[in-house]
Scaffold this motif. Structure first.
Motif, PDB file in Angstrom:
ATOM      1  N   PRO A   5     -39.643 -36.353 -36.085  1.00 17.24           N
ATOM      2  CA  PRO A   5     -39.885 -34.943 -36.345  1.00 17.24           C
ATOM      3  C   PRO A   5     -38.665 -34.094 -36.022  1.00 17.24           C
ATOM      4  O   PRO A   5     -37.944 -34.352 -35.066  1.00 17.24           O
ATOM      5  N   THR A   6     -38.429 -33.096 -36.877  1.00  9.22           N
ATOM      6  CA  THR A   6     -37.386 -32.120 -36.613  1.00  9.22           C
ATOM      7  C   THR A   6     -38.044 -30.813 -36.258  1.00  9.22           C
ATOM      8  O   THR A   6     -39.010 -30.412 -36.888  1.00  9.22           O
ATOM      9  N   VAL A  95     -48.383 -32.176 -40.533  1.00  7.65           N
ATOM     10  CA  VAL A  95     -49.015 -33.436 -40.141  1.00  7.65           C
ATOM     11  C   VAL A  95     -48.665 -33.749 -38.696  1.00  7.65           C
ATOM     12  O   VAL A  95     -47.484 -33.867 -38.346  1.00  7.65           O
ATOM     13  N   ALA A  96     -49.670 -33.869 -37.836  1.00 14.43           N
ATOM     14  CA  ALA A  96     -49.441 -34.247 -36.436  1.00 14.43           C
ATOM     15  C   ALA A  96     -48.971 -35.699 -36.390  1.00 14.43           C
ATOM     16  O   ALA A  96     -49.620 -36.584 -36.947  1.00 14.43           O
ATOM     17  N   ARG A  97     -47.858 -35.941 -35.693  1.00 17.83           N
ATOM     18  CA  ARG A  97     -47.266 -37.278 -35.707  1.00 17.83           C
ATOM     19  C   ARG A  97     -47.113 -37.914 -34.327  1.00 17.83           C
ATOM     20  O   ARG A  97     -47.293 -39.120 -34.191  1.00 17.83           O
ATOM     21  N   THR A  98     -46.765 -37.144 -33.302  1.00 16.18           N
ATOM     22  CA  THR A  98     -46.554 -37.756 -31.994  1.00 16.18           C
ATOM     23  C   THR A  98     -47.311 -36.981 -30.923  1.00 16.18           C
ATOM     24  O   THR A  98     -47.555 -35.777 -31.058  1.00 16.18           O
ATOM     25  N   VAL A 109     -47.815 -32.043 -28.912  1.00 18.04           N
ATOM     26  CA  VAL A 109     -48.048 -32.653 -30.222  1.00 18.04           C
ATOM     27  C   VAL A 109     -46.940 -32.175 -31.155  1.00 18.04           C
ATOM     28  O   VAL A 109     -46.693 -30.972 -31.273  1.00 18.04           O
ATOM     29  N   SER A 110     -46.276 -33.124 -31.793  1.00 17.31           N
ATOM     30  CA  SER A 110     -45.167 -32.784 -32.677  1.00 17.31           C
ATOM     31  C   SER A 110     -45.499 -33.098 -34.129  1.00 17.31           C
ATOM     32  O   SER A 110     -46.144 -34.108 -34.435  1.00 17.31           O
ATOM     33  N   THR A 111     -45.039 -32.223 -35.016  1.00 15.69           N
ATOM     34  CA  THR A 111     -45.139 -32.427 -36.454  1.00 15.69           C
ATOM     35  C   THR A 111     -43.723 -32.549 -37.009  1.00 15.69           C
ATOM     36  O   THR A 111     -42.750 -32.586 -36.253  1.00 15.69           O
TER      37      THR A 111
END
Length: 344
Positions: A5-6, A95-98, A109-111
């Motif tokens: 994610p950026t 989109v939630a990814r991590t 929570v990172s997108t």
């Protein structure tokens, strides 16, 4: 390999972060906001509603509590209306990814766009992020602007747009783009389109007055750098287009979440009392919760969402009891954050 994610910025920490904007997520966000907490909601698609809006917005739902024979899209609107006064920060198209601990008892929570800090997280991701199907049409690589999801209509104002598909989103896209000032052509391999009665009537009105061109049934032979080639009634028709929307529905994708350390049981997350997972302050509700398994029912999702949200409220604010009391005794929505206090 999945891209890292950026992040462009980190918004203020919320008390509760809800992942998923379907019925379960909307109700969980409502209950957490009702308790006076600051709430943020992430939805992978560009609109709320989850499966109800992505897969069957025009179908009738018979088992929604208190709403007999209601259209799926109307149920979503009612849930949004219920949520609206509570000031929930809704983020669509992310989109939630991590998931990582924040070092202070909460979570990050990172997108793909940014990171979000929260005191508690409620997973209401259903079958997974509903991502658009690929545009599998001949010549897709030839055209410079082919999209597979609903755009911001204002972005395409004044442009020539070809909408391909018979799903309800195609009908809605054609109407919204025409209202925004785009030059719209709508096509589908079959004669009929899906959508609510009013939308279909308006589509016919715009078709009659020339504001939307419709070719259906038609065969999409392929895309070109300038537009698309159709076969209509046995004849070739060239459609010039600056942008082409290929709307073929959505497929669920759990992979962005399955790297989270939640002791996964296949497609389910194990849950205990109150929707608690193996991680403190992380809860799961709806189709993703193992306790429900094959009971993928609205009534169960609403109940799980309410229970988890109230447990999350107590987790973040121990001074708040788990049991919320009766809404009829509160005298209305929280005003000016009367119960709200910072989570740290």
């Amino acid at each position: 390999m999945q891209a890292e994610p950026t992040h462009t910025s980190t918004p203020p920490r919320s008390d509760v972060l809800v992942v998923g904007g379907g019925p379960a997520g909307l109700h969980a966000a409502f209950y957490a906001g009702w308790r006076g907490l600051s709430v943020r909601l992430l939805e992978a698609r560009g609109e709320l509603g989850g499966q109800l809006m992505a897969l069957y917005p025009d179908k009738t739902v018979y088992d929604a509590p208190g709403r007999p024979q209601t259209r799926a899209a109307d149920l979503v609107r009612a849930l949004e209306d219920q949520l609206a006064p509570l000031g929930v920060d809704v983020r669509t198209g992310e989109v939630a990814r991590t998931l990582e601990p924040d070092g202070e008892g909460g979570w990050v929570v990172s997108t793909d766009q940014r990171s979000y800090e929260a005191g508690a997280v409620i997973l209401a991701a259903g079958l997974g992020a509903l991502l658009p199907r690929e545009a599998r049409v001949p010549g897709v690589e030839a055209h410079p602007d082919v999209r597979t999801d609903l755009p911001d209509p204002a972005e395409l104002a004044g442009k020539r747009v070809l909408v391909v598909g018979g799903v309800p989103q195609a009908t809605r896209a054609a109407l919204e783009l025409a209202d925004a000032g785009a030059e719209v052509t709508l096509t589908h391999r079959r004669a009929g389109f899906r959508g609510e009665t009013g939308e279909l009537a308006r589509l016919e009105e715009l078709r009659s007055n020339g504001r939307v061109r419709v070719f259906a049934p038609a065969v999409l032979q392929g895309l070109t750098p300038q537009g698309a080639e159709l076969t209509v009634n046995g004849e070739s028709v060239h459609i010039p287009a600056d942008t082409i929307l290929v709307l073929n529905g959505y497929l669920p994708d759990l992979s962005p979440l399955q790297g989270w350390p939640l002791e996964w049981d296949g497609e389910y997350v194990p849950d205990g009392q109150g929707g608690e997972t193996s991680l403190p302050g992380v809860y799961v509700v709806g189709d993703l919760a193992r306790s429900g398994k094959d009971f993928k029912l609205l009534s169960l999702a609403f109940a799980q969402a309410a229970i988890a949200a109230n447990h999350a409220a107590h987790h973040v604010r121990p001074d708040l009891k788990v049991r919320p009391g009766h809404s009829s005794e509160r005298g209305g929505y929280p005003v000016g954050g009367e119960e709200r206090a910072p989570s740290r």
